[in-house]
Design a protein around this motif. Structure first.
Motif, PDB file in Angstrom:
ATOM      1  N   ARG A  16      -3.588  -0.730 -10.793  1.00 57.49           N
ATOM      2  CA  ARG A  16      -3.085  -1.794 -10.334  1.00 57.49           C
ATOM      3  C   ARG A  16      -3.752  -2.459  -9.105  1.00 57.49           C
ATOM      4  O   ARG A  16      -3.846  -3.582  -9.155  1.00 57.49           O
ATOM      5  N   ASP A  17      -4.269  -1.680  -8.194  1.00 60.03           N
ATOM      6  CA  ASP A  17      -5.272  -2.250  -7.110  1.00 60.03           C
ATOM      7  C   ASP A  17      -6.415  -3.105  -7.715  1.00 60.03           C
ATOM      8  O   ASP A  17      -6.797  -4.186  -7.306  1.00 60.03           O
ATOM      9  N   ALA A  18      -7.151  -2.416  -8.796  1.00 60.95           N
ATOM     10  CA  ALA A  18      -8.278  -3.044  -9.460  1.00 60.95           C
ATOM     11  C   ALA A  18      -7.806  -4.342 -10.129  1.00 60.95           C
ATOM     12  O   ALA A  18      -8.479  -5.122 -10.256  1.00 60.95           O
ATOM     13  N   LEU A  19      -6.524  -4.280 -10.726  1.00 57.60           N
ATOM     14  CA  LEU A  19      -6.263  -5.391 -11.421  1.00 57.60           C
ATOM     15  C   LEU A  19      -5.938  -6.568 -10.531  1.00 57.60           C
ATOM     16  O   LEU A  19      -6.401  -7.823 -10.781  1.00 57.60           O
ATOM     17  N   VAL A  20      -5.378  -6.374  -9.233  1.00 61.04           N
ATOM     18  CA  VAL A  20      -5.332  -7.261  -8.195  1.00 61.04           C
ATOM     19  C   VAL A  20      -6.639  -7.706  -7.780  1.00 61.04           C
ATOM     20  O   VAL A  20      -6.873  -8.983  -7.756  1.00 61.04           O
ATOM     21  N   ALA A  21      -7.607  -7.048  -7.706  1.00 55.86           N
ATOM     22  CA  ALA A  21      -9.175  -7.377  -7.451  1.00 55.86           C
ATOM     23  C   ALA A  21      -9.462  -8.269  -8.543  1.00 55.86           C
ATOM     24  O   ALA A  21     -10.338  -9.093  -8.246  1.00 55.86           O
ATOM     25  N   ASP A  22      -9.409  -7.683  -9.870  1.00 57.93           N
ATOM     26  CA  ASP A  22      -9.693  -8.540 -10.748  1.00 57.93           C
ATOM     27  C   ASP A  22      -9.131  -9.946 -10.982  1.00 57.93           C
ATOM     28  O   ASP A  22      -9.845 -10.933 -11.267  1.00 57.93           O
ATOM     29  N   ILE A  23      -7.798  -9.919 -10.650  1.00 54.43           N
ATOM     30  CA  ILE A  23      -6.963 -11.363 -10.818  1.00 54.43           C
ATOM     31  C   ILE A  23      -7.638 -12.349  -9.623  1.00 54.43           C
ATOM     32  O   ILE A  23      -7.569 -13.673  -9.734  1.00 54.43           O
ATOM     33  N   ALA A  24      -7.616 -11.786  -8.477  1.00 57.67           N
ATOM     34  CA  ALA A  24      -7.573 -12.611  -7.193  1.00 57.67           C
ATOM     35  C   ALA A  24      -8.957 -13.314  -7.041  1.00 57.67           C
ATOM     36  O   ALA A  24      -9.720 -12.539  -7.562  1.00 57.67           O
ATOM     37  N   PRO A  25      -9.194 -14.572  -6.568  1.00 52.99           N
ATOM     38  CA  PRO A  25     -10.371 -15.238  -6.243  1.00 52.99           C
ATOM     39  C   PRO A  25     -10.835 -14.241  -5.100  1.00 52.99           C
ATOM     40  O   PRO A  25     -10.047 -14.056  -4.199  1.00 52.99           O
ATOM     41  N   PRO A  26     -12.228 -14.272  -5.092  1.00 51.82           N
ATOM     42  CA  PRO A  26     -12.953 -13.378  -3.840  1.00 51.82           C
ATOM     43  C   PRO A  26     -12.343 -13.812  -2.501  1.00 51.82           C
ATOM     44  O   PRO A  26     -12.362 -13.189  -1.428  1.00 51.82           O
ATOM     45  N   HIS A  27     -12.344 -15.284  -2.385  1.00 51.57           N
ATOM     46  CA  HIS A  27     -12.144 -15.726  -1.046  1.00 51.57           C
ATOM     47  C   HIS A  27     -10.539 -15.684  -0.740  1.00 51.57           C
ATOM     48  O   HIS A  27     -10.351 -15.788   0.451  1.00 51.57           O
ATOM     49  N   LEU A  28      -9.821 -15.214  -1.717  1.00 51.99           N
ATOM     50  CA  LEU A  28      -8.512 -15.080  -1.157  1.00 51.99           C
ATOM     51  C   LEU A  28      -8.036 -13.608  -1.400  1.00 51.99           C
ATOM     52  O   LEU A  28      -6.674 -13.307  -1.490  1.00 51.99           O
ATOM     53  N   ARG A  29      -8.951 -12.735  -1.588  1.00 52.13           N
ATOM     54  CA  ARG A  29      -8.631 -11.348  -1.837  1.00 52.13           C
ATOM     55  C   ARG A  29      -7.919 -10.598  -0.659  1.00 52.13           C
ATOM     56  O   ARG A  29      -7.085  -9.860  -1.244  1.00 52.13           O
ATOM     57  N   GLY A  30      -8.171 -11.158   0.471  1.00 51.99           N
ATOM     58  CA  GLY A  30      -7.323 -10.342   1.534  1.00 51.99           C
ATOM     59  C   GLY A  30      -6.064 -10.884   1.435  1.00 51.99           C
ATOM     60  O   GLY A  30      -4.989 -10.130   1.644  1.00 51.99           O
ATOM     61  N   ALA A  31      -5.582 -12.248   1.325  1.00 49.78           N
ATOM     62  CA  ALA A  31      -4.342 -12.868   1.153  1.00 49.78           C
ATOM     63  C   ALA A  31      -3.641 -12.099  -0.018  1.00 49.78           C
ATOM     64  O   ALA A  31      -2.425 -11.851   0.225  1.00 49.78           O
ATOM     65  N   ALA A  32      -4.398 -11.929  -1.268  1.00 51.21           N
ATOM     66  CA  ALA A  32      -3.719 -11.545  -2.539  1.00 51.21           C
ATOM     67  C   ALA A  32      -3.317 -10.126  -2.155  1.00 51.21           C
ATOM     68  O   ALA A  32      -2.214  -9.669  -2.748  1.00 51.21           O
ATOM     69  N   PHE A  33      -3.937  -9.318  -1.583  1.00 49.63           N
ATOM     70  CA  PHE A  33      -3.618  -7.825  -1.556  1.00 49.63           C
ATOM     71  C   PHE A  33      -2.326  -7.487  -0.343  1.00 49.63           C
ATOM     72  O   PHE A  33      -1.466  -7.046  -0.349  1.00 49.63           O
ATOM     73  N   GLY A  34      -2.704  -8.579   0.749  1.00 54.64           N
ATOM     74  CA  GLY A  34      -1.369  -8.962   1.602  1.00 54.64           C
ATOM     75  C   GLY A  34      -0.156  -9.295   0.939  1.00 54.64           C
ATOM     76  O   GLY A  34       0.991  -8.657   1.324  1.00 54.64           O
ATOM     77  N   LEU A  35      -0.125 -10.217   0.145  1.00 51.88           N
ATOM     78  CA  LEU A  35       1.124 -10.802  -0.456  1.00 51.88           C
ATOM     79  C   LEU A  35       1.728  -9.623  -1.504  1.00 51.88           C
ATOM     80  O   LEU A  35       2.848  -9.443  -1.129  1.00 51.88           O
ATOM     81  N   ARG A  36       0.868  -9.013  -2.210  1.00 55.45           N
ATOM     82  CA  ARG A  36       1.229  -7.835  -2.982  1.00 55.45           C
ATOM     83  C   ARG A  36       1.998  -6.916  -2.143  1.00 55.45           C
ATOM     84  O   ARG A  36       3.095  -6.344  -2.461  1.00 55.45           O
ATOM     85  N   GLN A  37       1.330  -6.562  -1.116  1.00 56.86           N
ATOM     86  CA  GLN A  37       1.802  -5.348  -0.193  1.00 56.86           C
ATOM     87  C   GLN A  37       3.215  -6.006   0.339  1.00 56.86           C
ATOM     88  O   GLN A  37       4.180  -5.112   0.582  1.00 56.86           O
ATOM     89  N   SER A  38       3.282  -7.151   0.830  1.00 63.31           N
ATOM     90  CA  SER A  38       4.469  -7.608   1.488  1.00 63.31           C
ATOM     91  C   SER A  38       5.734  -7.622   0.468  1.00 63.31           C
ATOM     92  O   SER A  38       6.659  -7.169   0.817  1.00 63.31           O
ATOM     93  N   ILE A  39       5.588  -8.105  -0.515  1.00 62.85           N
ATOM     94  CA  ILE A  39       6.491  -8.127  -1.808  1.00 62.85           C
ATOM     95  C   ILE A  39       7.069  -6.605  -2.137  1.00 62.85           C
ATOM     96  O   ILE A  39       8.091  -6.341  -1.964  1.00 62.85           O
TER      97      ILE A  39
END
Length: 396
Positions: free
Chosen positions: A124-147
């Motif tokens: 799942r974490d690798a899937l987040v990294a695969d889907i998220a654009p590199p410049h938004l990776r921190g925001a994407a991980f933070g958003l998934r963690q928040s939800i």
């Protein structure tokens, strides 16, 4: 605010879906886990050491299994199927808690539940990294963690309401927890389309010396720091037991986890976004300072107001560090080895979790709750030393 909305709009829909899948499973899990230490101590007669051992075995199992599921997802070039298997196993273990007559059944249920978590975590974490654009990776991980963490405070909140409604009937609450777990599996099945990945001519085993060498020294520095963080932050079951010591009624004790996860959910996305534009090392150091403050507050007094303050600081620490460490793993690992990278990161953290929870349980039984939290402070100081000493840490 406008910039925040703009960033949220750029985050791909798959990240949101993965967040809501995690949220539903967290509601299911936390309805059980927020009551489980009390269930084990009051209904089944367990000691604090037994609670620490079960929690340590359970959580470390999840983290250790991630090694193999992460590597397998790299080998297959597919993430979703493994994630689905893990969520399904988590969902079908929930009824075992409701029928458990002995500690042995609780241990079995907790073990299988965490195997499911281990299977789904790294893919799942690798899937987040695969889907998220590199410049938004921190925001994407933070958003998934928040939800995800919204589920971690809704679960205990539901548990409190149902315990009050049903006169402390642990087992009835555990049965209700089955429903959101099943919903998580269905949403993942229909809501995620895995992105196309570059096809490799020949598949090789990612857990080889050559592959591990490719992960590099900055990655292994992240692994080492993550391990010491885990030693400093033992199982949250001890937060629940500390709240009980303060005389909070059993039905209301899960509100402690509600408070922690509410703060965690509120802070994970802002700190994740912040990690895209500031030093990761500085943010990690801030997270440790906050955890030191949390441990000191929890060690000083068990009055409910003091425990609540310590738990809130604990939640801020989680918001600062958890998405950040996941982002740092993604940043320091090659794309084709991301699953393996998350797996090994979690293997080492899993061993640390087992050690930390057993030591915490022993200190609690032999010397008292305060010593448990003071030991956490000592490990925080060691981790801070690791951050400031010259190393192969990432330059970001």
């Amino acid at each position: 605010m406008q910039k925040t909305n703009s960033i949220l709009k750029q985050i791909p829909p798959g990240i949101w879906v993965l967040g809501f899948v995690s949220m539903l499973m967290d509601i299911s899990s936390e309805m059980i886990h927020s009551l489980l230490p009390l269930f084990m101590v009051t209904t089944l007669g367990a000691s604090a050491l037994a609670v620490g051992l079960i929690e340590g075995v359970a959580e470390s199992t999840a983290l250790i299994v991630k090694v193999f599921s992460g590597a397998l997802s790299d080998y297959l070039g597919k993430r979703k199927g493994l994630a689905l298997l893990g969520y399904t196993l988590g969902a079908i273990t929930k009824p075992l808690f409701a029928i458990a007559p002995t500690m042995g059944i609780v241990l079995t249920a907790r073990f299988l539940d965490r195997v499911g978590k281990g299977i789904r975590g790294a893919p799942r974490d690798a899937l987040v990294a695969d889907i998220a654009p590199p410049h938004l990776r921190g925001a994407a991980f933070g958003l998934r963690q928040s939800i995800d963490t919204v589920g971690a405070f809704l679960g205990p909140l539901l548990a409190v309401g149902l315990m009050l409604l049903w006169a402390n009937d642990f087992r009835a609450v555990f049965w209700v927890a089955v429903i959101p777990g099943a919903m998580a599996v269905i949403l993942l099945l229909v809501g995620i389309k895995e992105p196309e990945r570059h096809k490799v001519e020949k598949r090789t085993n990612p857990i080889r010396i050559e592959s591990l060498k490719r992960l590099g020294k900055p990655y292994w520095w992240v692994v080492a720091i993550g391990a010491v963080f885990t030693l400093a932050r033992f199982s949250e079951a001890f937060l629940v037991l500390r709240a009980q010591q303060g005389g909070i009624p059993i039905a209301l004790v899960p509100l402690v986890m509600v408070a922690m996860n509410l703060v965690y959910a509120a802070s994970a996305y802002p700190f994740g976004k912040l990690s895209d534009r500031m030093s990761h090392t500085s943010l990690l150091a801030l997270g440790l300072v906050v955890l030191i403050a949390a441990d000191l507050v929890l060690a000083i007094n068990d009055h409910w107001s003091v425990v609540l303050a310590g738990v809130a600081l604990w939640g801020i620490h989680m918001g600062i560090t958890q998405g950040l460490l996941a982002t740092m793993v993604a940043d320091t690992a090659p794309a084709d080895l991301r699953g393996t990278a998350y797996g090994f990161f979690n293997l080492v953290s899993g061993i640390s979790m087992l050690i930390a929870s057993v030591v915490a349980g022993l200190l609690w039984d032999k010397l008292g709750a305060s010593f448990t939290f003071y030991a956490g402070v000592a490990f925080c100081v060691i981790a801070l030393a690791g951050l400031v000493l010259p190393s192969h840490r990432p330059t970001h």
